[in-house]
Design an enzyme around this catalytic site. Structure first.
Site, PDB file in Angstrom:
ATOM      1  N   LYS A 136       6.782  -3.566   4.375  1.00 19.27           N
ATOM      2  CA  LYS A 136       6.468  -2.941   4.519  1.00 19.27           C
ATOM      3  C   LYS A 136       5.696  -3.847   6.207  1.00 19.27           C
ATOM      4  O   LYS A 136       5.449  -4.554   5.876  1.00 19.27           O
ATOM      5  CB  LYS A 136       5.950  -1.323   4.550  1.00 19.27           C
ATOM      6  CG  LYS A 136       4.679  -1.452   4.016  1.00 19.27           C
ATOM      7  CD  LYS A 136       4.390  -0.087   4.240  1.00 19.27           C
ATOM      8  CE  LYS A 136       2.242  -0.209   4.377  1.00 19.27           C
ATOM      9  NZ  LYS A 136       1.582   0.187   4.693  1.00 19.27           N
ATOM     10  N   HIS A 166       5.322  -0.607  -2.600  1.00 18.03           N
ATOM     11  CA  HIS A 166       4.398  -1.150  -3.699  1.00 18.03           C
ATOM     12  C   HIS A 166       4.756   0.372  -4.483  1.00 18.03           C
ATOM     13  O   HIS A 166       3.683   0.735  -6.303  1.00 18.03           O
ATOM     14  CB  HIS A 166       3.911  -1.542  -3.844  1.00 18.03           C
ATOM     15  CG  HIS A 166       2.183  -1.228  -3.686  1.00 18.03           C
ATOM     16  ND1 HIS A 166       2.011  -0.973  -2.086  1.00 18.03           N
ATOM     17  CD2 HIS A 166       0.785  -0.844  -3.923  1.00 18.03           C
ATOM     18  CE1 HIS A 166       0.911  -0.475  -1.680  1.00 18.03           C
ATOM     19  NE2 HIS A 166       0.181   0.564  -2.636  1.00 18.03           N
ATOM     20  N   LYS A 170       4.344   2.108  -8.812  1.00 13.51           N
ATOM     21  CA  LYS A 170       3.048   2.658  -9.569  1.00 13.51           C
ATOM     22  C   LYS A 170       3.479   3.528 -10.558  1.00 13.51           C
ATOM     23  O   LYS A 170       4.724   4.101 -10.181  1.00 13.51           O
ATOM     24  CB  LYS A 170       2.451   3.810  -9.001  1.00 13.51           C
ATOM     25  CG  LYS A 170       1.471   2.650  -7.624  1.00 13.51           C
ATOM     26  CD  LYS A 170       0.484   4.190  -7.286  1.00 13.51           C
ATOM     27  CE  LYS A 170       0.026   3.179  -5.563  1.00 13.51           C
ATOM     28  NZ  LYS A 170      -1.302   2.537  -6.099  1.00 13.51           N
ATOM     29  N   GLU A 204      -8.738   7.958   1.053  1.00 13.07           N
ATOM     30  CA  GLU A 204      -9.434   6.585   0.082  1.00 13.07           C
ATOM     31  C   GLU A 204     -11.293   6.186   0.702  1.00 13.07           C
ATOM     32  O   GLU A 204     -11.042   7.076   2.367  1.00 13.07           O
ATOM     33  CB  GLU A 204      -8.363   5.420   0.782  1.00 13.07           C
ATOM     34  CG  GLU A 204      -6.981   5.187   0.171  1.00 13.07           C
ATOM     35  CD  GLU A 204      -6.686   3.823   1.118  1.00 13.07           C
ATOM     36  OE1 GLU A 204      -6.366   2.593  -0.142  1.00 13.07           O
ATOM     37  OE2 GLU A 204      -6.229   3.794   1.747  1.00 13.07           O
ATOM     38  N   ASP A 223       1.338   3.924   8.545  1.00 12.25           N
ATOM     39  CA  ASP A 223       0.784   2.770   7.161  1.00 12.25           C
ATOM     40  C   ASP A 223       0.978   3.728   6.056  1.00 12.25           C
ATOM     41  O   ASP A 223       1.411   2.833   5.115  1.00 12.25           O
ATOM     42  CB  ASP A 223      -1.354   2.640   7.316  1.00 12.25           C
ATOM     43  CG  ASP A 223      -1.838   1.816   6.393  1.00 12.25           C
ATOM     44  OD1 ASP A 223      -0.973   0.505   5.771  1.00 12.25           O
ATOM     45  OD2 ASP A 223      -2.784   2.575   5.851  1.00 12.25           O
ATOM     46  N   HIS A 228       4.834   4.893   1.969  1.00 11.25           N
ATOM     47  CA  HIS A 228       4.525   5.846   1.014  1.00 11.25           C
ATOM     48  C   HIS A 228       4.865   7.022   0.213  1.00 11.25           C
ATOM     49  O   HIS A 228       5.200   7.198  -0.381  1.00 11.25           O
ATOM     50  CB  HIS A 228       3.253   5.053   0.181  1.00 11.25           C
ATOM     51  CG  HIS A 228       2.946   4.076   0.753  1.00 11.25           C
ATOM     52  ND1 HIS A 228       3.627   2.243   0.602  1.00 11.25           N
ATOM     53  CD2 HIS A 228       1.932   2.819   1.029  1.00 11.25           C
ATOM     54  CE1 HIS A 228       2.858   1.219   0.960  1.00 11.25           C
ATOM     55  NE2 HIS A 228       1.776   1.916   1.314  1.00 11.25           N
TER      56      HIS A 228
HETATM   57  C1  BG6 Z   1      -0.838  -0.432   1.684  1.00 17.97           C
HETATM   58  C2  BG6 Z   1      -2.053   0.392   3.445  1.00 17.97           C
HETATM   59  O1  BG6 Z   1      -0.139  -0.427   1.940  1.00 17.97           O
HETATM   60  O2  BG6 Z   1      -1.669   0.363   0.465  1.00 17.97           O
HETATM   61  C3  BG6 Z   1      -3.207  -0.025   2.815  1.00 17.97           C
HETATM   62  O3  BG6 Z   1      -1.395  -0.655   3.914  1.00 17.97           O
HETATM   63  C4  BG6 Z   1      -3.673   1.245   1.741  1.00 17.97           C
HETATM   64  O4  BG6 Z   1      -4.041   0.882   3.746  1.00 17.97           O
HETATM   65  C5  BG6 Z   1      -2.662   0.680  -0.183  1.00 17.97           C
HETATM   66  O5  BG6 Z   1      -4.985   1.235   1.148  1.00 17.97           O
HETATM   67  C6  BG6 Z   1      -3.103   2.044  -0.988  1.00 17.97           C
HETATM   68  O6  BG6 Z   1      -2.443   1.210  -2.318  1.00 17.97           O
HETATM   69  P1  BG6 Z   1      -3.320   1.166  -3.088  1.00 17.97           P
HETATM   70  O7  BG6 Z   1      -2.025   1.339  -4.162  1.00 17.97           O
HETATM   71  O8  BG6 Z   1      -3.237  -0.632  -2.960  1.00 17.97           O
HETATM   72  O9  BG6 Z   1      -4.303   1.093  -3.374  1.00 17.97           O
END
Ligand code: BG6
Length: 456
Positions: A136, A166, A170, A204, A223, A228
Protein backbone atom coordinates in the site's frame (compact mmCIF):
# COMPACT_ATOMS: atom_id res chain seq x y z
CA UNK A 1 -3.90 -21.03 -10.38
CA UNK A 2 -0.24 -20.16 -11.12
CA UNK A 3 2.64 -22.42 -10.13
CA UNK A 4 4.30 -22.30 -6.77
CA UNK A 5 7.03 -19.69 -6.65
CA UNK A 6 10.67 -20.81 -7.00
CA UNK A 7 12.43 -17.44 -6.76
CA UNK A 8 11.51 -14.54 -4.49
CA UNK A 9 12.97 -11.28 -5.80
CA UNK A 10 12.92 -8.34 -3.41
CA UNK A 11 13.11 -5.08 -5.35
CA UNK A 12 14.37 -2.38 -2.99
CA UNK A 13 16.35 -4.96 -1.04
CA UNK A 14 18.49 -2.37 0.74
CA UNK A 15 15.46 -0.54 2.16
CA UNK A 16 13.84 -0.46 5.55
CA UNK A 17 10.78 -2.54 4.62
CA UNK A 18 12.94 -5.37 3.32
CA UNK A 19 15.24 -5.38 6.34
CA UNK A 20 12.71 -4.85 9.10
CA UNK A 21 9.65 -6.75 7.92
CA UNK A 22 10.06 -8.82 4.75
CA UNK A 23 13.28 -10.70 5.42
CA UNK A 24 12.30 -11.59 9.02
CA UNK A 25 8.99 -12.84 7.55
CA UNK A 26 10.85 -15.00 5.02
CA UNK A 27 13.03 -16.38 7.83
CA UNK A 28 9.96 -17.29 9.91
CA UNK A 29 8.40 -19.07 6.96
CA UNK A 30 11.51 -21.13 6.41
CA UNK A 31 11.60 -22.07 10.09
CA UNK A 32 8.02 -23.24 10.00
CA UNK A 33 9.21 -25.59 7.31
CA UNK A 34 6.04 -26.71 5.61
CA UNK A 35 5.56 -23.50 3.68
CA UNK A 36 7.82 -21.53 1.39
CA UNK A 37 10.77 -23.90 1.36
CA UNK A 38 12.67 -24.80 -1.79
CA UNK A 39 13.10 -21.36 -3.25
CA UNK A 40 15.86 -18.94 -4.03
CA UNK A 41 16.03 -15.40 -2.70
CA UNK A 42 17.41 -12.56 -4.82
CA UNK A 43 17.89 -9.02 -3.54
CA UNK A 44 17.78 -6.20 -6.07
CA UNK A 45 18.77 -2.61 -5.37
CA UNK A 46 20.11 0.46 -7.03
CA UNK A 47 23.20 0.68 -4.83
CA UNK A 48 26.20 -1.59 -5.28
CA UNK A 49 26.50 -4.40 -2.73
CA UNK A 50 28.54 -7.61 -2.79
CA UNK A 51 26.78 -10.96 -2.42
CA UNK A 52 28.67 -11.39 0.85
CA UNK A 53 27.40 -8.09 2.27
CA UNK A 54 23.85 -8.97 1.18
CA UNK A 55 24.12 -12.38 2.85
CA UNK A 56 25.18 -10.66 6.06
CA UNK A 57 22.10 -8.44 5.88
CA UNK A 58 19.82 -11.39 5.25
CA UNK A 59 21.40 -13.28 8.15
CA UNK A 60 20.91 -10.30 10.47
CA UNK A 61 17.27 -9.85 9.41
CA UNK A 62 16.53 -13.57 9.71
CA UNK A 63 17.97 -13.42 13.23
CA UNK A 64 15.55 -10.65 14.25
CA UNK A 65 12.70 -12.95 13.22
CA UNK A 66 14.37 -15.77 15.19
CA UNK A 67 15.11 -17.92 12.10
CA UNK A 68 17.68 -20.60 12.83
CA UNK A 69 16.56 -23.61 10.75
CA UNK A 70 18.68 -25.51 8.23
CA UNK A 71 16.24 -24.31 5.52
CA UNK A 72 16.93 -20.68 6.47
CA UNK A 73 20.69 -21.26 6.42
CA UNK A 74 20.42 -22.93 2.99
CA UNK A 75 18.58 -19.91 1.58
CA UNK A 76 21.22 -17.57 3.05
CA UNK A 77 24.00 -19.64 1.48
CA UNK A 78 22.48 -19.34 -2.00
CA UNK A 79 21.03 -15.85 -1.97
CA UNK A 80 22.41 -13.27 -4.40
CA UNK A 81 22.31 -9.53 -4.84
CA UNK A 82 21.84 -7.80 -8.19
CA UNK A 83 22.47 -4.13 -8.73
CA UNK A 84 19.77 -2.88 -11.09
CA UNK A 85 17.58 0.09 -11.92
CA UNK A 86 14.14 -1.50 -11.88
CA UNK A 87 12.63 1.34 -13.89
CA UNK A 88 14.73 0.22 -16.88
CA UNK A 89 13.43 -2.68 -19.01
CA UNK A 90 16.89 -4.11 -19.80
CA UNK A 91 17.68 -4.31 -16.07
CA UNK A 92 14.40 -6.11 -15.41
CA UNK A 93 15.27 -8.60 -18.17
CA UNK A 94 18.50 -9.25 -16.28
CA UNK A 95 16.58 -9.80 -13.07
CA UNK A 96 14.29 -12.37 -14.74
CA UNK A 97 17.29 -14.09 -16.31
CA UNK A 98 18.76 -14.61 -12.83
CA UNK A 99 15.60 -16.40 -11.61
CA UNK A 100 14.99 -20.12 -11.66
CA UNK A 101 11.45 -21.42 -12.09
CA UNK A 102 8.49 -19.13 -11.48
CA UNK A 103 9.45 -15.82 -9.84
CA UNK A 104 7.62 -13.46 -7.49
CA UNK A 105 8.69 -9.82 -7.65
CA UNK A 106 8.11 -8.00 -4.36
CA UNK A 107 8.12 -4.24 -4.87
CA UNK A 108 9.55 -3.01 -1.55
CA UNK A 109 9.79 0.44 -3.11
CA UNK A 110 8.10 3.85 -2.85
CA UNK A 111 4.83 3.83 -4.87
CA UNK A 112 6.09 6.20 -7.58
CA UNK A 113 9.08 3.91 -8.32
CA UNK A 114 6.79 0.86 -8.29
CA UNK A 115 4.60 2.51 -10.92
CA UNK A 116 7.65 3.32 -13.08
CA UNK A 117 8.90 -0.24 -12.69
CA UNK A 118 5.48 -1.55 -13.80
CA UNK A 119 5.65 0.70 -16.85
CA UNK A 120 9.08 -0.74 -17.67
CA UNK A 121 7.71 -4.27 -17.16
CA UNK A 122 5.29 -3.52 -20.00
CA UNK A 123 8.11 -3.95 -22.52
CA UNK A 124 9.66 -7.03 -20.92
CA UNK A 125 8.74 -10.68 -21.50
CA UNK A 126 7.38 -11.69 -18.11
CA UNK A 127 7.82 -15.42 -17.36
CA UNK A 128 4.48 -17.29 -17.14
CA UNK A 129 3.03 -17.47 -13.63
CA UNK A 130 5.10 -14.53 -12.31
CA UNK A 131 3.57 -13.04 -9.16
CA UNK A 132 3.76 -9.28 -8.57
CA UNK A 133 3.53 -8.23 -4.91
CA UNK A 134 2.90 -4.57 -4.08
CA UNK A 135 2.64 -2.60 -0.87
CA UNK A 136 0.00 0.00 0.00
CA UNK A 137 -0.87 2.71 -0.88
CA UNK A 138 -2.56 1.43 -4.02
CA UNK A 139 -3.08 4.76 -5.76
CA UNK A 140 -4.07 8.01 -4.11
CA UNK A 141 -7.77 7.99 -4.98
CA UNK A 142 -10.32 5.80 -6.76
CA UNK A 143 -9.26 6.98 -10.23
CA UNK A 144 -5.53 6.44 -9.74
CA UNK A 145 -6.16 3.06 -8.08
CA UNK A 146 -8.22 2.07 -11.12
CA UNK A 147 -5.47 3.23 -13.49
CA UNK A 148 -2.87 1.26 -11.51
CA UNK A 149 -5.10 -1.82 -11.54
CA UNK A 150 -5.50 -1.54 -15.31
CA UNK A 151 -1.76 -1.16 -15.74
CA UNK A 152 -1.14 -4.27 -13.60
CA UNK A 153 -3.82 -6.24 -15.44
CA UNK A 154 -1.94 -5.66 -18.70
CA UNK A 155 1.10 -7.35 -17.14
CA UNK A 156 -0.24 -10.48 -15.43
CA UNK A 157 -3.69 -11.95 -14.59
CA UNK A 158 -5.38 -10.63 -11.42
CA UNK A 159 -4.79 -13.80 -9.32
CA UNK A 160 -1.05 -13.23 -9.78
CA UNK A 161 -1.23 -9.70 -8.37
CA UNK A 162 -0.75 -9.67 -4.60
CA UNK A 163 -1.62 -6.31 -3.06
CA UNK A 164 -0.17 -6.70 0.38
CA UNK A 165 -1.98 -5.45 3.47
CA UNK A 166 -0.27 -6.89 6.51
CA UNK A 167 -3.50 -6.61 8.54
CA UNK A 168 -4.82 -9.54 6.51
CA UNK A 169 -1.87 -11.55 7.83
CA UNK A 170 -2.53 -10.75 11.50
CA UNK A 171 -3.62 -13.80 13.44
CA UNK A 172 -6.13 -11.68 15.38
CA UNK A 173 -7.77 -10.49 12.15
CA UNK A 174 -7.84 -14.00 10.71
CA UNK A 175 -9.36 -15.28 13.97
CA UNK A 176 -12.50 -13.37 13.03
CA UNK A 177 -13.23 -16.10 10.50
CA UNK A 178 -13.20 -18.89 13.06
CA UNK A 179 -14.98 -16.84 15.69
CA UNK A 180 -17.82 -15.83 13.38
CA UNK A 181 -18.24 -18.95 11.28
CA UNK A 182 -17.25 -21.84 13.54
CA UNK A 183 -19.63 -20.85 16.38
CA UNK A 184 -23.33 -21.05 15.90
CA UNK A 185 -23.99 -18.67 18.78
CA UNK A 186 -22.70 -15.58 16.97
CA UNK A 187 -24.21 -15.73 13.51
CA UNK A 188 -27.77 -15.49 14.84
CA UNK A 189 -27.10 -12.25 16.68
CA UNK A 190 -24.67 -10.79 14.15
CA UNK A 191 -27.06 -8.27 12.66
CA UNK A 192 -29.10 -5.12 13.16
CA UNK A 193 -31.63 -6.87 15.43
CA UNK A 194 -29.08 -7.54 18.14
CA UNK A 195 -26.11 -5.26 17.52
CA UNK A 196 -26.20 -1.58 18.48
CA UNK A 197 -22.86 -0.53 17.02
CA UNK A 198 -19.46 -1.74 15.90
CA UNK A 199 -16.26 0.14 16.65
CA UNK A 200 -12.88 -0.62 15.12
CA UNK A 201 -10.19 1.26 16.99
CA UNK A 202 -6.46 1.42 16.36
CA UNK A 203 -4.95 3.93 18.79
CA UNK A 204 -1.18 4.02 18.97
CA UNK A 205 1.27 5.61 21.38
CA UNK A 206 3.77 5.73 18.50
CA UNK A 207 4.06 9.15 16.92
CA UNK A 208 5.53 10.15 13.57
CA UNK A 209 8.77 8.22 14.17
CA UNK A 210 10.65 10.03 11.36
CA UNK A 211 8.14 9.09 8.65
CA UNK A 212 7.09 12.62 7.63
CA UNK A 213 8.05 12.01 3.98
CA UNK A 214 5.27 9.45 3.68
CA UNK A 215 2.86 10.27 6.50
CA UNK A 216 2.42 14.00 5.92
CA UNK A 217 0.88 13.27 2.53
CA UNK A 218 -1.28 10.46 3.93
CA UNK A 219 -2.56 11.22 7.45
CA UNK A 220 -4.44 8.87 9.76
CA UNK A 221 -7.43 8.42 7.45
CA UNK A 222 -5.44 7.17 4.47
CA UNK A 223 -2.64 5.49 6.43
CA UNK A 224 -4.91 3.36 8.61
CA UNK A 225 -8.62 3.63 7.88
CA UNK A 226 -8.69 3.65 4.07
CA UNK A 227 -6.60 0.49 4.00
CA UNK A 228 -6.30 -1.63 7.12
CA UNK A 229 -9.44 -0.81 9.11
CA UNK A 230 -11.82 -1.02 6.15
CA UNK A 231 -10.56 -4.52 5.48
CA UNK A 232 -11.25 -5.40 9.11
CA UNK A 233 -14.74 -3.91 8.68
CA UNK A 234 -15.24 -6.13 5.63
CA UNK A 235 -14.41 -9.25 7.65
CA UNK A 236 -16.75 -8.20 10.46
CA UNK A 237 -19.64 -7.26 8.16
CA UNK A 238 -19.42 -9.77 5.30
CA UNK A 239 -21.85 -12.58 4.63
CA UNK A 240 -20.57 -16.08 5.49
CA UNK A 241 -18.50 -17.28 2.54
CA UNK A 242 -18.94 -20.80 1.29
CA UNK A 243 -15.19 -21.41 1.54
CA UNK A 244 -12.15 -19.34 2.41
CA UNK A 245 -10.59 -19.66 -1.00
CA UNK A 246 -9.54 -16.48 -2.76
CA UNK A 247 -12.72 -16.09 -4.81
CA UNK A 248 -15.22 -16.78 -2.04
CA UNK A 249 -13.54 -14.88 0.77
CA UNK A 250 -12.59 -11.87 -1.29
CA UNK A 251 -15.97 -11.89 -3.00
CA UNK A 252 -17.75 -11.65 0.37
CA UNK A 253 -15.41 -8.88 1.53
CA UNK A 254 -15.92 -6.90 -1.68
CA UNK A 255 -19.70 -7.23 -1.40
CA UNK A 256 -19.66 -5.80 2.14
CA UNK A 257 -17.45 -2.90 1.07
CA UNK A 258 -19.65 -2.12 -1.94
CA UNK A 259 -22.53 -1.59 0.52
CA UNK A 260 -20.45 0.70 2.77
CA UNK A 261 -20.70 4.47 2.74
CA UNK A 262 -20.42 7.45 5.03
CA UNK A 263 -23.29 7.42 7.52
CA UNK A 264 -26.21 9.55 6.39
CA UNK A 265 -24.26 10.56 3.27
CA UNK A 266 -22.88 13.52 5.21
CA UNK A 267 -19.12 13.45 5.68
CA UNK A 268 -19.17 16.65 7.71
CA UNK A 269 -21.27 15.21 10.53
CA UNK A 270 -19.89 11.66 10.22
CA UNK A 271 -16.19 12.44 10.64
CA UNK A 272 -13.74 14.22 12.90
CA UNK A 273 -10.02 14.79 12.69
CA UNK A 274 -7.29 16.21 14.86
CA UNK A 275 -3.53 16.46 15.16
CA UNK A 276 -1.29 16.29 18.18
CA UNK A 277 0.26 19.27 19.91
CA UNK A 278 3.43 18.99 22.01
CA UNK A 279 3.14 16.60 24.93
CA UNK A 280 4.54 13.55 26.64
CA UNK A 281 3.85 9.91 25.80
CA UNK A 282 5.04 7.48 28.46
CA UNK A 283 7.74 9.88 29.65
CA UNK A 284 8.88 10.69 26.10
CA UNK A 285 8.55 14.38 25.19
CA UNK A 286 7.17 14.96 21.72
CA UNK A 287 7.10 18.16 19.70
CA UNK A 288 3.81 19.20 18.12
CA UNK A 289 3.15 17.26 14.90
CA UNK A 290 3.31 20.56 13.00
CA UNK A 291 6.88 21.12 14.31
CA UNK A 292 8.16 17.63 13.41
CA UNK A 293 10.99 17.74 10.85
CA UNK A 294 9.68 17.32 7.29
CA UNK A 295 6.07 18.25 8.14
CA UNK A 296 4.35 21.03 6.22
CA UNK A 297 1.93 22.46 8.83
CA UNK A 298 -0.11 24.14 6.10
CA UNK A 299 -1.22 20.77 4.75
CA UNK A 300 -3.32 20.28 7.89
CA UNK A 301 -2.55 16.55 8.02
CA UNK A 302 -4.48 14.76 10.77
CA UNK A 303 -2.87 12.31 13.18
CA UNK A 304 -6.22 11.17 14.60
CA UNK A 305 -9.23 10.34 12.46
CA UNK A 306 -12.68 9.03 13.26
CA UNK A 307 -15.38 8.20 10.74
CA UNK A 308 -18.85 6.71 11.08
CA UNK A 309 -19.88 4.43 8.26
CA UNK A 310 -23.02 2.54 7.35
CA UNK A 311 -23.15 -0.86 5.70
CA UNK A 312 -26.31 -0.45 3.69
CA UNK A 313 -27.81 -3.89 3.42
CA UNK A 314 -30.50 -5.97 5.13
CA UNK A 315 -28.14 -7.29 7.81
CA UNK A 316 -26.68 -3.98 8.91
CA UNK A 317 -29.16 -1.20 8.09
CA UNK A 318 -29.04 1.41 10.86
CA UNK A 319 -25.95 0.03 12.66
CA UNK A 320 -23.11 2.58 12.89
CA UNK A 321 -19.59 1.32 12.19
CA UNK A 322 -17.17 3.73 13.87
CA UNK A 323 -13.57 3.48 12.66
CA UNK A 324 -10.90 5.40 14.52
CA UNK A 325 -7.14 5.55 14.48
CA UNK A 326 -4.61 7.94 15.92
CA UNK A 327 -1.01 8.43 16.89
CA UNK A 328 0.73 9.80 20.02
CA UNK A 329 -2.23 8.88 22.22
CA UNK A 330 -2.17 8.09 25.93
CA UNK A 331 -2.81 4.40 25.52
CA UNK A 332 -2.39 1.72 22.92
CA UNK A 333 -5.85 0.41 22.11
CA UNK A 334 -6.31 -1.86 19.13
CA UNK A 335 -9.64 -3.63 19.11
CA UNK A 336 -12.99 -4.34 17.53
CA UNK A 337 -15.84 -3.65 19.94
CA UNK A 338 -19.25 -5.09 19.15
CA UNK A 339 -21.88 -3.55 21.41
CA UNK A 340 -25.12 -5.51 21.62
CA UNK A 341 -28.55 -3.94 22.08
CA UNK A 342 -30.08 -3.62 25.50
CA UNK A 343 -32.46 -6.35 26.58
CA UNK A 344 -36.10 -5.59 25.60
CA UNK A 345 -37.23 -5.85 29.22
CA UNK A 346 -35.24 -6.12 32.43
CA UNK A 347 -37.31 -7.89 35.10
CA UNK A 348 -38.43 -5.50 37.83
CA UNK A 349 -36.46 -6.11 41.00
CA UNK A 350 -33.06 -6.36 39.34
CA UNK A 351 -31.06 -3.25 40.09
CA UNK A 352 -27.53 -1.94 39.54
CA UNK A 353 -25.55 -1.70 36.31
CA UNK A 354 -27.58 -2.24 33.20
CA UNK A 355 -24.96 -2.08 30.49
CA UNK A 356 -25.37 -4.01 27.26
CA UNK A 357 -23.16 -6.98 26.45
CA UNK A 358 -19.99 -6.23 24.51
CA UNK A 359 -17.66 -8.47 22.58
CA UNK A 360 -14.13 -7.09 22.36
CA UNK A 361 -11.80 -8.67 19.86
CA UNK A 362 -8.29 -7.37 20.36
CA UNK A 363 -6.20 -6.72 17.24
CA UNK A 364 -3.08 -6.76 19.38
CA UNK A 365 -2.33 -8.63 21.61
CA UNK A 366 -4.20 -11.83 20.71
CA UNK A 367 -7.12 -11.64 23.14
CA UNK A 368 -10.87 -11.73 23.19
CA UNK A 369 -13.29 -10.63 25.91
CA UNK A 370 -17.03 -10.81 26.38
CA UNK A 371 -18.40 -8.24 28.84
CA UNK A 372 -21.62 -9.47 30.39
CA UNK A 373 -24.02 -8.07 32.95
CA UNK A 374 -24.66 -10.67 35.67
CA UNK A 375 -25.91 -11.00 39.19
CA UNK A 376 -23.43 -9.41 41.58
CA UNK A 377 -21.44 -11.25 44.21
CA UNK A 378 -22.91 -9.61 47.30
CA UNK A 379 -26.57 -8.90 46.70
CA UNK A 380 -27.61 -11.34 43.96
CA UNK A 381 -30.36 -8.99 42.73
CA UNK A 382 -27.92 -6.21 42.08
CA UNK A 383 -26.39 -6.50 38.64
CA UNK A 384 -22.70 -6.23 38.06
CA UNK A 385 -20.27 -6.50 35.17
CA UNK A 386 -18.15 -9.59 34.53
CA UNK A 387 -15.78 -10.34 31.70
CA UNK A 388 -15.12 -13.72 30.15
CA UNK A 389 -11.72 -13.49 28.54
CA UNK A 390 -9.27 -15.61 26.61
CA UNK A 391 -5.68 -14.97 25.63
CA UNK A 392 -4.34 -16.85 22.61
CA UNK A 393 -0.82 -17.72 21.65
CA UNK A 394 0.40 -15.67 18.72
CA UNK A 395 0.22 -17.31 15.30
CA UNK A 396 3.27 -19.29 14.19
CA UNK A 397 3.96 -16.63 11.61
CA UNK A 398 3.87 -12.87 12.02
CA UNK A 399 1.73 -10.83 9.61
CA UNK A 400 4.46 -10.59 6.96
CA UNK A 401 5.29 -14.28 7.28
CA UNK A 402 1.60 -15.02 6.68
CA UNK A 403 1.26 -12.82 3.58
CA UNK A 404 4.59 -14.11 2.22
CA UNK A 405 3.29 -17.66 2.62
CA UNK A 406 0.44 -16.67 0.29
CA UNK A 407 2.83 -15.09 -2.20
CA UNK A 408 5.19 -18.08 -2.28
CA UNK A 409 2.33 -20.49 -2.80
CA UNK A 410 0.82 -18.12 -5.39
CA UNK A 411 -2.41 -18.06 -3.39
CA UNK A 412 -3.98 -14.57 -3.40
CA UNK A 413 -6.52 -15.25 -0.60
CA UNK A 414 -4.83 -12.81 1.78
CA UNK A 415 -4.11 -10.16 -0.80
CA UNK A 416 -6.35 -7.20 -1.60
CA UNK A 417 -8.30 -7.63 -4.82
CA UNK A 418 -8.31 -4.85 -7.43
CA UNK A 419 -11.96 -3.84 -6.93
CA UNK A 420 -11.50 -3.73 -3.16
CA UNK A 421 -8.73 -1.12 -3.41
CA UNK A 422 -11.06 1.02 -5.51
CA UNK A 423 -14.00 0.56 -3.12
CA UNK A 424 -11.84 1.60 -0.16
CA UNK A 425 -10.95 4.88 -1.92
CA UNK A 426 -14.60 5.43 -2.89
CA UNK A 427 -15.70 5.08 0.74
CA UNK A 428 -13.27 7.69 2.08
CA UNK A 429 -13.50 10.12 -0.88
CA UNK A 430 -16.33 12.30 0.57
CA UNK A 431 -14.44 12.56 3.86
CA UNK A 432 -11.20 13.61 2.17
CA UNK A 433 -13.17 16.16 0.20
CA UNK A 434 -14.94 17.56 3.28
CA UNK A 435 -11.65 17.83 5.15
CA UNK A 436 -9.78 19.52 2.33
CA UNK A 437 -12.61 22.02 1.82
CA UNK A 438 -12.27 22.98 5.49
CA UNK A 439 -15.84 22.05 6.40
CA UNK A 440 -14.65 19.89 9.31
CA UNK A 441 -12.50 21.73 11.87
CA UNK A 442 -9.05 20.21 12.42
CA UNK A 443 -8.95 19.83 16.21
CA UNK A 444 -5.93 19.45 18.45
CA UNK A 445 -4.94 17.18 21.32
CA UNK A 446 -1.82 17.13 23.46
CA UNK A 447 0.44 14.18 22.63
CA UNK A 448 -0.09 11.60 25.36
CA UNK A 449 -3.76 12.52 25.92
CA UNK A 450 -6.82 10.49 24.99
CA UNK A 451 -7.72 12.90 22.19
CA UNK A 452 -9.33 16.34 21.88
CA UNK A 453 -11.72 17.58 24.55
CA UNK A 454 -15.22 16.36 23.95
CA UNK A 455 -14.23 13.21 22.04
CA UNK A 456 -15.39 10.06 23.76
C1 BG6 B 1 1.26 0.69 8.95
C2 BG6 B 1 1.05 2.17 9.10
O1 BG6 B 1 0.73 0.26 7.72
O2 BG6 B 1 0.61 0.02 10.02
C3 BG6 B 1 1.63 2.64 10.42
O3 BG6 B 1 1.70 2.85 8.02
C4 BG6 B 1 1.04 1.86 11.56
O4 BG6 B 1 1.41 4.03 10.60
C5 BG6 B 1 1.15 0.35 11.29
O5 BG6 B 1 1.74 2.20 12.74
C6 BG6 B 1 0.39 -0.42 12.36
O6 BG6 B 1 0.48 -1.77 12.16
P1 BG6 B 1 1.24 -2.75 13.13
O7 BG6 B 1 0.45 -3.96 13.07
O8 BG6 B 1 2.57 -2.92 12.50
O9 BG6 B 1 1.30 -2.12 14.48
Amino acid sequence: MPDTISTLVILGAGGDLAQRLLLPGVGQLLDVGDRGTGFTLIGVGQDPMTDAAWRERVTASFATGGATSAAALAVVANTRYLQADVTVAADLERVFAACTGTPALYFALPPRITIKACTALGSVTIPPGTVLALEKPFGTDQGSAHALNEQLARLVPEPQIHRVDHFLGKSTVLNLLGLRFANRIFERVWNRDDIEKVEIVFDEQLALEGRAGYYDAAGALVDMIQSHLLLVLALVAMEPPSSIDADDLRGSMAQALRATRVQGGDATSASRHARYAAGTVEGRSLPAYADEPGVDPARGTETLAEVTLAVENWRWAGVPFVLRSGKALADTRKEIIVTFKEVPHLPDGLTGREEPSRLRISLSPDEIALDLTMNGEGNPFELDRVTLGAVFGEGQLGPYGEVLAGILSADPTLSVRADVTEQCWRIVAPILEAWSSGSVLLEEYPAGSTGPDGWE
